[in-house]
Design an enzyme around this catalytic site. Structure first.
Site, PDB file in Angstrom:
ATOM      1  N   HIS A   1      -5.405   2.897  -3.039  1.00  0.00           N
ATOM      2  CA  HIS A   1      -5.923   2.462  -1.733  1.00  0.00           C
ATOM      3  C   HIS A   1      -6.316   3.645  -0.855  1.00  0.00           C
ATOM      4  O   HIS A   1      -6.071   3.648   0.354  1.00  0.00           O
ATOM      5  CB  HIS A   1      -4.885   1.594  -1.015  1.00  0.00           C
ATOM      6  CG  HIS A   1      -5.496   0.427  -0.324  1.00  0.00           C
ATOM      7  ND1 HIS A   1      -6.014   0.503   0.943  1.00  0.00           N
ATOM      8  CD2 HIS A   1      -5.720  -0.828  -0.731  1.00  0.00           C
ATOM      9  CE1 HIS A   1      -6.491  -0.669   1.298  1.00  0.00           C
ATOM     10  NE2 HIS A   1      -6.333  -1.501   0.296  1.00  0.00           N
TER      11      HIS A   1
ATOM     12  N   TYR B   1       0.822  -1.220   0.000  1.00  0.00           N
ATOM     13  CA  TYR B   1       0.000   0.000   0.000  1.00  0.00           C
ATOM     14  C   TYR B   1       0.849   1.260   0.000  1.00  0.00           C
ATOM     15  O   TYR B   1       0.674   2.143   0.821  1.00  0.00           O
ATOM     16  CB  TYR B   1      -0.972  -0.010   1.199  1.00  0.00           C
ATOM     17  CG  TYR B   1      -1.845  -1.218   1.163  1.00  0.00           C
ATOM     18  CD1 TYR B   1      -1.973  -2.088   2.239  1.00  0.00           C
ATOM     19  CD2 TYR B   1      -2.486  -1.570  -0.026  1.00  0.00           C
ATOM     20  CE1 TYR B   1      -2.732  -3.219   2.151  1.00  0.00           C
ATOM     21  CE2 TYR B   1      -3.260  -2.711  -0.120  1.00  0.00           C
ATOM     22  CZ  TYR B   1      -3.380  -3.536   0.972  1.00  0.00           C
ATOM     23  OH  TYR B   1      -4.127  -4.669   0.888  1.00  0.00           O
TER      24      TYR B   1
HETATM   25  C1  GCO Z   1      -7.658  -5.018  -3.347  1.00  0.00           C
HETATM   26  C2  GCO Z   1      -7.877  -4.476  -1.982  1.00  0.00           C
HETATM   27  C3  GCO Z   1      -7.316  -5.305  -0.876  1.00  0.00           C
HETATM   28  C4  GCO Z   1      -7.841  -4.767   0.445  1.00  0.00           C
HETATM   29  C5  GCO Z   1      -8.324  -5.887   1.323  1.00  0.00           C
HETATM   30  C6  GCO Z   1      -8.958  -5.325   2.594  1.00  0.00           C
HETATM   31  O1  GCO Z   1      -7.671  -4.217  -4.292  1.00  0.00           O
HETATM   32  O2  GCO Z   1      -7.596  -6.260  -3.447  1.00  0.00           O
HETATM   33  O3  GCO Z   1      -7.410  -3.141  -1.913  1.00  0.00           O
HETATM   34  O4  GCO Z   1      -5.942  -5.321  -0.948  1.00  0.00           O
HETATM   35  O5  GCO Z   1      -6.850  -4.034   1.087  1.00  0.00           O
HETATM   36  O6  GCO Z   1      -9.258  -6.642   0.611  1.00  0.00           O
HETATM   37  O7  GCO Z   1      -9.331  -6.356   3.466  1.00  0.00           O
HETATM   38 MG    MG Z   2      -8.103  -2.238  -3.759  1.00  0.00          MG
END
Ligand code: GCO
Ligand code: MG
Length: 410
Positions: A218, A167
């Site tokens: 995110h 992230y």
């Molecule tokens: C994605 C999401 C996940 C989330 C997760 C939260 O695009 O797959 O951003 O990485 O962070 O599903 O529980």
């Molecule tokens: Mg996502």
């Protein structure tokens, strides 16, 4: 008339991620349905809502009346459109669709209008980050990324999500924290922006157009920085830029749309139709990305897919590790039967999930395929599931903080 005889919630973590499965037993011996109610951060509360509210509300109801049950169960608590009860309802809703397919002796995609494609193309996660690979931390981000990219190209994937670290470059920013800063996962938004552009520049320079590049912000930036990142990434022709705003700031999509042609995806954090309605009506996004159990299941998801078709918006259902194989299969049933399909996120299954959920969709040469069993086509081994209890540990990554210690939406 076949009725609902019992409703149970099962919490299991075969791939070390808490999943919630709902089983609806019926008055017909041997006939049952399975649904996904996975909200991994609050799995216990969802399971409680299933057993203490959905069960007394719905036992004895006619299993064929999916729409009526969905509408009544959604409004039964009066307050509605929240993550806990939407997930509980999703588990029942998907299970009722599973039952309908079994009674009709048809795979779910047939009930949704039949196939418009044989398999769903997927995107995979290359993140220069790993919790399991022993080489993580010993390689540079670019080395780690290249290794993951090569692996996905090897398996035939044509779409890869490129992240630089978890992230957006989570780094211990000891030097920047104020004295007494509270604990958390610190990151520097502007450093994340710079590193992301550099990383995607590296990938595009090294691999050219061999595959489509996606990136997930995110919701980690201030809105004006999201505008800047969408513009900075324009030369790299992304397939899409995901969650570049938090749900509370979606009005800023008008500004991004006016200043950039980078395709935009949004939706995994949505629970309430009012969160997506404006974005779709004004064509401010290109891909809708809801986590289907978070909006209440297949019944609302197919209506959302049909709404999106009218406005030129395509689907890209949320498909991380915190969706059960049953939920992933429902994603794919929609993928195969939706004209306005965009792409399917695919986290993939480890052996645990494959053992607990017989009939998982299969990834072959960059596409996921379903078996042709009636209903959703995935089963659930209750005994095997018991070997994988869910952890009570609360997530730490959602305690994201900026260099000065300010809490950041994760
Ligand atoms: C994605 C999401 C996940 C989330 C997760 C939260 O695009 O797959 O951003 O990485 O962070 O599903 O529980
Ligand atoms: Mg996502």
């Amino acid at each position: 008339m076949v009725t609902i005889r019992d409703i149970k919630a099962f919490c299991t973590a075969p791939d070390n991620i808490a999943l919630v499965v709902v089983k609806v037993d019926t008055s017909e011996p041997g006939l049952y349905g399975l649904g996904c109610a996975t909200y991994t951060q609050r799995w216990k509360t969802v399971a409680d809502a299933v057993e203490n509210y959905m069960k007394p509300l719905l036992v004895g109801k006619d299993v064929s009346r999916i729409e009526d049950i969905w509408q009544m169960a959604m409004a039964s608590p009066y307050w509605r459109n929240g993550p806990i009860l939407n997930n509980a309802l999703s588990g029942v809703d998907m299970a009722l669709w599973d039952i309908k397919g079994k009674m009709a002796n048809m795979p779910l995609y047939e009930l949704l209008g039949g196939k418009v494609r044989e398999g769903a193309p997927v995107y995979r996660h290359a993140g220069a980050w790993s919790t399991t690979d022993p080489r993580y931390g010993k390689m540079t981000s670019e080395e780690m990324l290249d290794m993951q990219i090569e692996q996905f190209l090897e398996e035939g994937t044509q779409y890869i999500r490129i992240q630089n670290g978890r992230y957006g470059g989570v780094h211990e920013l000891e030097a920047m924290k104020p004295a007494g800063a509270v604990p958390g996962e610190y990151y520097d938004p502007h450093r994340y922006m710079r590193e992301t552009v550099q990383t995607i520049d590296h990938v595009r320079s090294k691999y050219g157009d061999r595959f489509e590049i996606l990136h997930d912000v995110h919701e980690r930036l201030e809105p004006i920085d999201a505008v800047r990142l969408a513009k900075d990434l324009e030369p790299y022709r992304l397939f899409y830029l995901e969650d570049c705003l938090p749900p509370e700031q979606v009005d800023w999509f008008r500004t991004i749309r006016a200043q950039s042609c980078t395709p935009l995806a949004m939706g995994e954090l949505f629970n309430n139709p009012m969160e997506w309605m404006g974005l779709i009506k004004e064509r401010l996004i290109d891909y809708i990305r809801v986590h289907i159990s978070q909006i209440g299941g297949l019944t609302p998801a197919r209506k959302l897919q049909i709404l999106c078709e009218a406005f030129g918006v395509r689907t890209a259902w949320h498909g991380p590790g915190d969706v059960s194989p049953i939920g992933h299969a429902v994603n794919v049933h929609l993928d195969l039967s939706s004209w306005n399909f965009g792409i399917q996120e695919w986290a993939g299954f480890k052996q645990g999930c494959l053992d607990v959920f017989p009939g998982c969709p299969e990834l072959k040469n960059g596409y996921v395929y379903l078996n042709d069993k009636p209903g959703i086509g995935v089963d659930f081994d209750e005994e095997a599931a018991k070997a994988f209890p869910c952890s009570e540990k609360l997530p730490t990554w959602t305690n994201a903080r900026r260099p000065d210690g300010t809490f950041a939406r994760p």
